[in-house]
Design an enzyme around this catalytic site. Structure first.
Site, PDB file in Angstrom:
ATOM      1  N   GLY A  48       0.829  -1.212   0.000  1.00 47.23           N
ATOM      2  CA  GLY A  48       0.000   0.000   0.000  1.00 47.23           C
ATOM      3  C   GLY A  48       0.857   1.252   0.000  1.00 47.23           C
ATOM      4  O   GLY A  48       0.506   2.252   0.625  1.00 47.23           O
ATOM      5  N   GLY A  75      -0.718   4.718  -0.788  1.00 47.34           N
ATOM      6  CA  GLY A  75      -1.716   5.342   0.096  1.00 47.34           C
ATOM      7  C   GLY A  75      -1.084   6.485   0.887  1.00 47.34           C
ATOM      8  O   GLY A  75       0.109   6.771   0.753  1.00 47.34           O
ATOM      9  N   ASP A  88      -0.352   6.762   4.183  1.00 48.26           N
ATOM     10  CA  ASP A  88       0.727   6.359   5.091  1.00 48.26           C
ATOM     11  C   ASP A  88       1.909   5.778   4.320  1.00 48.26           C
ATOM     12  O   ASP A  88       3.066   6.058   4.634  1.00 48.26           O
ATOM     13  CB  ASP A  88       0.232   5.291   6.080  1.00 48.26           C
ATOM     14  CG  ASP A  88      -0.821   5.829   7.016  1.00 48.26           C
ATOM     15  OD1 ASP A  88      -1.174   7.016   6.901  1.00 48.26           O
ATOM     16  OD2 ASP A  88      -1.295   5.069   7.873  1.00 48.26           O
ATOM     17  N   SER A  98      -9.658   0.279   3.793  1.00 45.95           N
ATOM     18  CA  SER A  98      -9.515   1.040   5.038  1.00 45.95           C
ATOM     19  C   SER A  98     -10.723   1.886   5.400  1.00 45.95           C
ATOM     20  O   SER A  98     -10.737   2.526   6.442  1.00 45.95           O
ATOM     21  CB  SER A  98      -8.264   1.911   4.998  1.00 45.95           C
ATOM     22  OG  SER A  98      -8.417   2.881   4.008  1.00 45.95           O
ATOM     23  N   SER A 150      -5.682  -0.913  14.121  1.00 45.54           N
ATOM     24  CA  SER A 150      -6.549   0.268  14.146  1.00 45.54           C
ATOM     25  C   SER A 150      -7.245   0.386  15.495  1.00 45.54           C
ATOM     26  O   SER A 150      -7.498  -0.618  16.169  1.00 45.54           O
ATOM     27  CB  SER A 150      -7.605   0.101  13.053  1.00 45.54           C
ATOM     28  OG  SER A 150      -8.659   1.015  13.252  1.00 45.54           O
ATOM     29  N   GLU A 205     -10.160   0.854  15.728  1.00 48.11           N
ATOM     30  CA  GLU A 205     -11.452   0.198  15.521  1.00 48.11           C
ATOM     31  C   GLU A 205     -11.520  -1.176  16.186  1.00 48.11           C
ATOM     32  O   GLU A 205     -12.599  -1.722  16.362  1.00 48.11           O
ATOM     33  CB  GLU A 205     -11.746   0.063  14.022  1.00 48.11           C
ATOM     34  CG  GLU A 205     -12.136   1.369  13.359  1.00 48.11           C
ATOM     35  CD  GLU A 205     -13.469   1.930  13.836  1.00 48.11           C
ATOM     36  OE1 GLU A 205     -14.425   1.156  13.962  1.00 48.11           O
ATOM     37  OE2 GLU A 205     -13.543   3.138  14.114  1.00 48.11           O
ATOM     38  N   TYR A 229     -14.784  -4.245   9.506  1.00 44.48           N
ATOM     39  CA  TYR A 229     -13.438  -3.709   9.313  1.00 44.48           C
ATOM     40  C   TYR A 229     -12.625  -3.914  10.601  1.00 44.48           C
ATOM     41  O   TYR A 229     -11.494  -4.399  10.571  1.00 44.48           O
ATOM     42  CB  TYR A 229     -13.542  -2.210   8.966  1.00 44.48           C
ATOM     43  CG  TYR A 229     -12.212  -1.506   9.006  1.00 44.48           C
ATOM     44  CD1 TYR A 229     -11.337  -1.582   7.932  1.00 44.48           C
ATOM     45  CD2 TYR A 229     -11.822  -0.771  10.126  1.00 44.48           C
ATOM     46  CE1 TYR A 229     -10.104  -0.945   7.977  1.00 44.48           C
ATOM     47  CE2 TYR A 229     -10.604  -0.134  10.177  1.00 44.48           C
ATOM     48  CZ  TYR A 229      -9.753  -0.223   9.102  1.00 44.48           C
ATOM     49  OH  TYR A 229      -8.528   0.397   9.156  1.00 44.48           O
ATOM     50  N   LYS A 247      -9.289  -6.335  11.299  1.00 49.32           N
ATOM     51  CA  LYS A 247      -8.026  -5.846  11.877  1.00 49.32           C
ATOM     52  C   LYS A 247      -7.664  -6.648  13.132  1.00 49.32           C
ATOM     53  O   LYS A 247      -6.507  -6.947  13.382  1.00 49.32           O
ATOM     54  CB  LYS A 247      -8.151  -4.352  12.224  1.00 49.32           C
ATOM     55  CG  LYS A 247      -8.171  -3.440  11.007  1.00 49.32           C
ATOM     56  CD  LYS A 247      -6.799  -3.369  10.373  1.00 49.32           C
ATOM     57  CE  LYS A 247      -6.750  -2.505   9.146  1.00 49.32           C
ATOM     58  NZ  LYS A 247      -5.440  -2.427   8.512  1.00 49.32           N
ATOM     59  N   ARG A 253      -4.911  12.458   2.515  1.00 48.89           N
ATOM     60  CA  ARG A 253      -6.038  11.649   2.957  1.00 48.89           C
ATOM     61  C   ARG A 253      -7.063  11.537   1.829  1.00 48.89           C
ATOM     62  O   ARG A 253      -7.298  12.516   1.099  1.00 48.89           O
ATOM     63  CB  ARG A 253      -6.669  12.353   4.163  1.00 48.89           C
ATOM     64  CG  ARG A 253      -7.671  11.557   4.942  1.00 48.89           C
ATOM     65  CD  ARG A 253      -7.138  10.258   5.405  1.00 48.89           C
ATOM     66  NE  ARG A 253      -7.687   9.858   6.697  1.00 48.89           N
ATOM     67  CZ  ARG A 253      -7.836   8.587   7.048  1.00 48.89           C
ATOM     68  NH1 ARG A 253      -7.496   7.612   6.224  1.00 48.89           N
ATOM     69  NH2 ARG A 253      -8.277   8.279   8.245  1.00 48.89           N
TER      70      ARG A 253
HETATM   71  O1  G4F Z   1     -13.217   9.972   8.652  1.00 45.25           O
HETATM   72  P1  G4F Z   1     -13.994   8.764   9.010  1.00 45.25           P
HETATM   73  O2  G4F Z   1     -14.738   8.111   7.912  1.00 45.25           O
HETATM   74  O3  G4F Z   1     -12.992   7.799   9.743  1.00 45.25           O
HETATM   75  P2  G4F Z   1     -13.180   6.485  10.643  1.00 45.25           P
HETATM   76  O4  G4F Z   1     -14.443   5.787  10.349  1.00 45.25           O
HETATM   77  O5  G4F Z   1     -12.982   6.903  12.065  1.00 45.25           O
HETATM   78  O6  G4F Z   1     -11.989   5.561  10.146  1.00 45.25           O
HETATM   79  C1  G4F Z   1     -10.646   5.975  10.005  1.00 45.25           C
HETATM   80  O7  G4F Z   1      -9.966   5.872  11.222  1.00 45.25           O
HETATM   81  C2  G4F Z   1      -9.872   4.546  11.773  1.00 45.25           C
HETATM   82  C3  G4F Z   1      -9.098   4.628  13.064  1.00 45.25           C
HETATM   83  O8  G4F Z   1      -7.794   4.967  12.822  1.00 45.25           O
HETATM   84  C4  G4F Z   1      -9.179   3.640  10.782  1.00 45.25           C
HETATM   85  F1  G4F Z   1      -9.190   2.385  11.300  1.00 45.25           F
HETATM   86  C5  G4F Z   1      -9.901   3.662   9.456  1.00 45.25           C
HETATM   87  O9  G4F Z   1      -9.168   2.905   8.501  1.00 45.25           O
HETATM   88  C6  G4F Z   1      -9.980   5.089   8.971  1.00 45.25           C
HETATM   89  O10 G4F Z   1      -8.674   5.563   8.726  1.00 45.25           O
HETATM   90  O11 G4F Z   1     -15.087   9.142  10.132  1.00 45.25           O
HETATM   91  C7  G4F Z   1     -14.747   9.869  11.299  1.00 45.25           C
HETATM   92  C8  G4F Z   1     -15.996  10.286  12.074  1.00 45.25           C
HETATM   93  C9  G4F Z   1     -16.993   9.137  12.333  1.00 45.25           C
HETATM   94  O12 G4F Z   1     -17.429   9.243  13.679  1.00 45.25           O
HETATM   95  C10 G4F Z   1     -18.158   9.410  11.398  1.00 45.25           C
HETATM   96  O13 G4F Z   1     -19.401   8.952  11.915  1.00 45.25           O
HETATM   97  O14 G4F Z   1     -16.730  11.245  11.285  1.00 45.25           O
HETATM   98  C11 G4F Z   1     -18.109  10.947  11.367  1.00 45.25           C
HETATM   99  N1  G4F Z   1     -18.790  11.514  10.192  1.00 45.25           N
HETATM  100  C12 G4F Z   1     -19.806  12.423  10.260  1.00 45.25           C
HETATM  101  N2  G4F Z   1     -20.222  12.732   9.014  1.00 45.25           N
HETATM  102  C13 G4F Z   1     -18.533  11.228   8.903  1.00 45.25           C
HETATM  103  C14 G4F Z   1     -19.448  11.997   8.157  1.00 45.25           C
HETATM  104  N3  G4F Z   1     -17.624  10.397   8.329  1.00 45.25           N
HETATM  105  C15 G4F Z   1     -17.596  10.337   6.958  1.00 45.25           C
HETATM  106  N4  G4F Z   1     -16.674   9.539   6.363  1.00 45.25           N
HETATM  107  N5  G4F Z   1     -18.484  11.069   6.188  1.00 45.25           N
HETATM  108  C16 G4F Z   1     -19.426  11.909   6.734  1.00 45.25           C
HETATM  109  O15 G4F Z   1     -20.197  12.558   6.035  1.00 45.25           O
END
Ligand code: G4F
Length: 328
Positions: free
Chosen positions: A9, A12, A14, A86, A127, A129, A151, A155, A186
């Site tokens: 990867g 990406g 990272d 991811s 993660s 997660e 997911y 992990k 990102r």
């Molecule tokens: O940016 P996100 O989609 O990241 P998420 O789900 O936390 O995952 C990332 O971090 C994890 C931990 O390191 C990794 F394992 C994973 O691979 C990835 O890198 O969402 C962040 C937060 C969530 O709480 C989500 O509910 O933002 C909130 N959110 C609110 N509105 C949204 C939105 N997320 C997304 N993607 N899109 C929205 O419109």
């Protein structure tokens, strides 16, 4: 002799920062990417500037023989296994492929290391997660696992394999439980970049609104270039150990909006729409990590400030849009 490192990867966020770091340290860097990625400039954008300095191979990590042959021919000293599906999906249709792809890839890499180059040290990108539905805050290496998405389960099962093979076969393998980490590289589906690119588009009058889910959701957001330093330190320690890699600070999506829209002098409240399709199951206790252990052992600590990360991302998105405007 220069150390040889494989990065899965590499294209990406990272992978690209890690490749820069390892090249600076004098490593020979071997990147593994999917065949479909090498044909797409979109998918190699993050490594364009170093493409002549790294050795790229195309390989499907689900193909055990192909992975074995690569490891046997390169004989790497270190392997950073970052490739994975991811995005945290809650869709039933995605579940099986996420589970199979993420777990099979880790298994094939470990199998190849054990059989072809047992001295190779392996970093696995775990993660936050895997902690999932937690009842303690902040979380550390002793917190129980309770993933709330497939997911997270993928992990966790890979991490269990890392732990198991480390003990059973004596290999140097470890997992970094990274919390969210961001940068201008990102992907646009993640909420940070979704917001910084929307703030830039709205400021340049290319859009009027951004559609979001729960803006009171909170995350522990760090800076990706710092997180890849932790990975390299983990593979160059005396013993293989798993660590939480986090800032220890929580911010809400609302604060993220405020910070990003402040950079362009706008009030986010005039530009957001809440949409059902982006709302995820509610979290009772937010994920926030305690990185005391890695600081104690390896001196690593997250230093970048949330506001600085978001500002850098908005400014980068403005630059990209202006460049596109000038080309048109
Ligand atoms: O940016 P996100 O989609 O990241 P998420 O789900 O936390 O995952 C990332 O971090 C994890 C931990 O390191 C990794 F394992 C994973 O691979 C990835 O890198 O969402 C962040 C937060 C969530 O709480 C989500 O509910 O933002 C909130 N959110 C609110 N509105 C949204 C939105 N997320 C997304 N993607 N899109 C929205 O419109």
């Amino acid at each position: 002799m220069a150390k040889k490192a494989i990065i899965t990867g590499i294209n990406g966020q990272d992978g690209s920062y890690l490749a820069e770091l390892l090249l600076d340290k004098g490593y020979k860097v071997y990147g593994i990417i999917r065949r479909s990625s090498i044909e797409s400039t979109d998918k190699t954008r993050n490594i364009e500037h170093i493409i002549d300095k790294v050795h790229l191979s195309t390989c499907s990590l689900e193909n055990s023989l192909a992975v074995y042959k690569l490891f046997a021919s390169i004989q790497p000293d270190e392997c950073y296994h970052l490739a994975a599906t991811s995005f945290v999906s809650y869709s039933l249709e995605d579940d099986l492929s996420i589970m199979m792809n993420n777990f099979t890839a880790t298994h094939n890499i470990l199998l190849s290391v054990i059989e072809a180059c047992p001295k190779c040290r392996v970093y696995f990108a775990g993660s936050s997660e895997i902690f999932g539905d937690v009842n303690v805050s902040p979380q550390n290496e002793k917190t129980s696992y309770n993933p709330r998405s497939v997911y997270g389960i993928s992990k966790l099962s890979s991490h269990q394999l890392i732990k198991n093979y480390r003990k059973q076969y004596g290999i140097y393998a470890c997992t970094g439980f990274t919390y969210n980490h961001e940068s201008p590289r990102r992907g646009c589906a993640f909420v940070t970049r979704k917001i910084t690119s929307a703030a830039a588009s709205i400021a340049l009058e290319r859009a009027s609104y951004i559609d979001l889910g729960n803006i009171d959701a909170a995350r522990d957001w760090g800076y990706a270039p710092e997180y890849v330093r932790a990975m390299q330190l983990m593979l160059n320690a005396e013993i293989p150990k798993d660590y939480v890699i986090a800032t220890g600070k929580l911010h809400t999506v609302r604060e993220l909006l405020e910070t990003a829209f402040n950079v362009v002098g706008l009030d986010y409240r005039n530009h957001i729409r809440i949409k059902k399709e982006f709302i995820r199951p509610a979290e009772e206790v937010a994920l926030v990590g305690d990185s005391t252990e890695i600081y104690k052992d390896l001196g690593w600590k997250a230093r970048a400030k949330f506001e600085e990360i978001i500002q850098e991302m908005v400014e980068n998105d403005l630059r990209i849009l202006r460049m596109e405007q000038n080309k048109a």
